[in-house]
Write a protein that holds these residues in place. Sequence first.
Motif, mmCIF file in Angstrom:
data_model
loop_
_atom_site.group_PDB
_atom_site.id
_atom_site.type_symbol
_atom_site.label_atom_id
_atom_site.label_comp_id
_atom_site.label_asym_id
_atom_site.label_seq_id
_atom_site.Cartn_x
_atom_site.Cartn_y
_atom_site.Cartn_z
ATOM 1 N N ILE A 79 0.289 1.868 -7.456
ATOM 2 C CA ILE A 79 -0.530 2.564 -6.463
ATOM 3 C C ILE A 79 -1.123 1.546 -5.498
ATOM 4 O O ILE A 79 -1.699 0.542 -5.923
ATOM 5 C CB ILE A 79 -1.663 3.376 -7.121
ATOM 6 N N PHE A 80 -0.975 1.818 -4.198
ATOM 7 C CA PHE A 80 -1.633 1.030 -3.156
ATOM 8 C C PHE A 80 -2.870 1.808 -2.700
ATOM 9 O O PHE A 80 -2.763 2.966 -2.288
ATOM 10 C CB PHE A 80 -0.700 0.792 -1.974
ATOM 11 N N VAL A 81 -4.035 1.190 -2.758
ATOM 12 C CA VAL A 81 -5.290 1.876 -2.454
ATOM 13 C C VAL A 81 -5.971 1.219 -1.255
ATOM 14 O O VAL A 81 -6.407 0.068 -1.352
ATOM 15 C CB VAL A 81 -6.240 1.859 -3.666
ATOM 16 N N PRO A 82 -6.084 1.932 -0.121
ATOM 17 C CA PRO A 82 -6.858 1.396 1.004
ATOM 18 C C PRO A 82 -8.351 1.612 0.751
ATOM 19 O O PRO A 82 -8.750 2.682 0.284
ATOM 20 C CB PRO A 82 -6.377 2.221 2.201
ATOM 21 N N PRO A 83 -9.198 0.657 1.063
ATOM 22 C CA PRO A 83 -10.640 0.860 0.904
ATOM 23 C C PRO A 83 -11.178 1.762 2.002
ATOM 24 O O PRO A 83 -10.471 2.122 2.962
ATOM 25 C CB PRO A 83 -11.206 -0.561 0.999
ATOM 26 N N ASP A 84 -12.444 2.114 1.886
ATOM 27 C CA ASP A 84 -13.062 3.020 2.863
ATOM 28 C C ASP A 84 -13.015 2.463 4.282
ATOM 29 O O ASP A 84 -12.781 3.210 5.240
ATOM 30 C CB ASP A 84 -14.512 3.298 2.459
ATOM 31 N N ASN A 85 -13.236 1.152 4.445
ATOM 32 C CA ASN A 85 -13.245 0.602 5.803
ATOM 33 C C ASN A 85 -11.867 0.648 6.449
ATOM 34 O O ASN A 85 -11.748 0.656 7.681
ATOM 35 C CB ASN A 85 -13.795 -0.829 5.812
ATOM 36 N N ALA A 86 -10.791 0.710 5.644
ATOM 37 C CA ALA A 86 -9.451 0.855 6.209
ATOM 38 C C ALA A 86 -9.285 2.243 6.829
ATOM 39 O O ALA A 86 -8.652 2.388 7.882
ATOM 40 C CB ALA A 86 -8.390 0.620 5.135
ATOM 41 N N PHE A 87 -9.850 3.262 6.185
ATOM 42 C CA PHE A 87 -9.800 4.608 6.769
ATOM 43 C C PHE A 87 -10.670 4.677 8.030
ATOM 44 O O PHE A 87 -10.303 5.343 9.004
ATOM 45 C CB PHE A 87 -10.267 5.638 5.745
ATOM 46 N N LEU A 88 -11.798 3.996 8.019
ATOM 47 C CA LEU A 88 -12.676 4.012 9.188
ATOM 48 C C LEU A 88 -12.057 3.301 10.376
ATOM 49 O O LEU A 88 -12.372 3.623 11.532
ATOM 50 C CB LEU A 88 -14.023 3.356 8.834
ATOM 51 N N SER A 89 -11.178 2.340 10.134
ATOM 52 C CA SER A 89 -10.558 1.600 11.228
ATOM 53 C C SER A 89 -9.403 2.355 11.867
ATOM 54 O O SER A 89 -8.865 1.926 12.895
ATOM 55 C CB SER A 89 -10.063 0.243 10.729
ATOM 56 N N MET A 90 -9.008 3.490 11.290
ATOM 57 C CA MET A 90 -7.960 4.305 11.897
ATOM 58 C C MET A 90 -8.480 4.939 13.179
ATOM 59 O O MET A 90 -9.685 5.051 13.397
ATOM 60 C CB MET A 90 -7.496 5.392 10.927
ATOM 61 N N LYS A 91 -7.562 5.380 14.034
ATOM 62 C CA LYS A 91 -7.952 6.069 15.252
ATOM 63 C C LYS A 91 -8.760 7.310 14.893
ATOM 64 O O LYS A 91 -8.434 8.030 13.948
ATOM 65 C CB LYS A 91 -6.707 6.454 16.058
ATOM 66 N N ALA A 92 -9.829 7.539 15.620
ATOM 67 C CA ALA A 92 -10.737 8.645 15.303
ATOM 68 C C ALA A 92 -9.978 9.973 15.240
ATOM 69 O O ALA A 92 -9.196 10.302 16.143
ATOM 70 C CB ALA A 92 -11.855 8.721 16.333
ATOM 71 N N GLY A 93 -10.211 10.727 14.191
ATOM 72 C CA GLY A 93 -9.614 12.042 14.034
ATOM 73 C C GLY A 93 -8.220 12.045 13.443
ATOM 74 O O GLY A 93 -7.646 13.124 13.256
ATOM 75 N N THR A 94 -7.672 10.878 13.137
ATOM 76 C CA THR A 94 -6.299 10.834 12.623
ATOM 77 C C THR A 94 -6.178 11.578 11.305
ATOM 78 O O THR A 94 -5.274 12.400 11.122
ATOM 79 C CB THR A 94 -5.840 9.379 12.434
ATOM 80 N N LEU A 95 -7.092 11.319 10.392
ATOM 81 C CA LEU A 95 -7.015 11.951 9.076
ATOM 82 C C LEU A 95 -7.217 13.458 9.176
ATOM 83 O O LEU A 95 -6.543 14.228 8.483
ATOM 84 C CB LEU A 95 -8.049 11.332 8.141
ATOM 85 N N ASN A 96 -8.120 13.897 10.047
ATOM 86 C CA ASN A 96 -8.359 15.331 10.214
ATOM 87 C C ASN A 96 -7.189 16.017 10.911
ATOM 88 O O ASN A 96 -7.028 17.239 10.804
ATOM 89 C CB ASN A 96 -9.639 15.569 11.018
ATOM 90 N N PHE A 97 -6.382 15.249 11.625
ATOM 91 C CA PHE A 97 -5.229 15.812 12.328
ATOM 92 C C PHE A 97 -4.132 16.228 11.358
ATOM 93 O O PHE A 97 -3.356 17.127 11.635
ATOM 94 C CB PHE A 97 -4.691 14.782 13.332
ATOM 95 N N PHE A 98 -4.087 15.587 10.184
ATOM 96 C CA PHE A 98 -3.044 15.899 9.207
ATOM 97 C C PHE A 98 -3.349 17.222 8.511
ATOM 98 O O PHE A 98 -4.498 17.503 8.165
ATOM 99 C CB PHE A 98 -2.936 14.790 8.152
ATOM 100 N N ASN A 99 -2.304 18.022 8.292
ATOM 101 C CA ASN A 99 -2.486 19.257 7.525
ATOM 102 C C ASN A 99 -2.483 18.952 6.031
ATOM 103 O O ASN A 99 -2.309 17.795 5.622
ATOM 104 C CB ASN A 99 -1.415 20.297 7.889
ATOM 105 N N ASP A 100 -2.667 19.989 5.215
ATOM 106 C CA ASP A 100 -2.780 19.775 3.763
ATOM 107 C C ASP A 100 -1.521 19.142 3.176
ATOM 108 O O ASP A 100 -1.596 18.268 2.310
ATOM 109 C CB ASP A 100 -3.084 21.101 3.060
ATOM 110 N N GLN A 101 -0.363 19.590 3.652
ATOM 111 C CA GLN A 101 0.882 19.028 3.130
ATOM 112 C C GLN A 101 0.999 17.548 3.495
ATOM 113 O O GLN A 101 1.405 16.723 2.678
ATOM 114 C CB GLN A 101 2.083 19.802 3.669
#
Length: 240
Positions: A79-101
Amino acid sequence: MFLFLFLQCIGILAQGPAPSPVPPLARASAPAPGPPGPTNVTKILEKAGQCSTFIRLLQTTQEISQITSLLNNSNSITIFVPPDNAFLSMKAGTLNFFNDQQKSELIKFHILPQYFSLSQFQTASNPVQTQAGGTSNREFPINITTNGTSVNITTGIVNASISSTIYIDNQLAIYQVDKVLLPLQFFVPPAPAPAPAPPKPKKKDDSSDSDSASSVSSGAINSPHSLLFFLAVFSFVYVR
């Protein structure tokens, strides 16, 4: 004096043999410990710290149940695990743009269906398959390269590196990576399948064409209307 000794002997005989000591009660033996359960990945990540976003995705997508089932059935995974700051460094809204699948596929994209120690990455055969899917036609492959002790991961969208080892045993390896691994398929659609070749045109039959032409020509000459027209023109010219 004789009487005193006689009385002592009578007292000793009256007491009888000394009672034997009572053995201590045997203690009930403790039950044998059962087999250890599967490794609790959530607790490992909570102890490592700074993994709350990844833990939340594991739980909301229910992929943590799949991981537990794999480990419980003696499957090996990495398993590769990104820390919280890696998610924060993504372009704003990227994670919310993804659907459930896509969120479920994103988690699976961080899981390899085999165990890799750090040294085993040196002999990894690229492209490496992930739990998200296959490696052809821009599905979900990753490429892993090593440079000395560093391990680099390329997805076609991001280039990441292993920053530390969170947990490792003979079945499970968990590594922290410095970036969220984004699959190519989320941003570049798969190449379309090649269109079928057009059917070859049928070859003309020259003999049939020539026969048709001759029949038309013959029919034109032998037609009564054509003969009358010819005679009328001839007569007109002759009378003049």
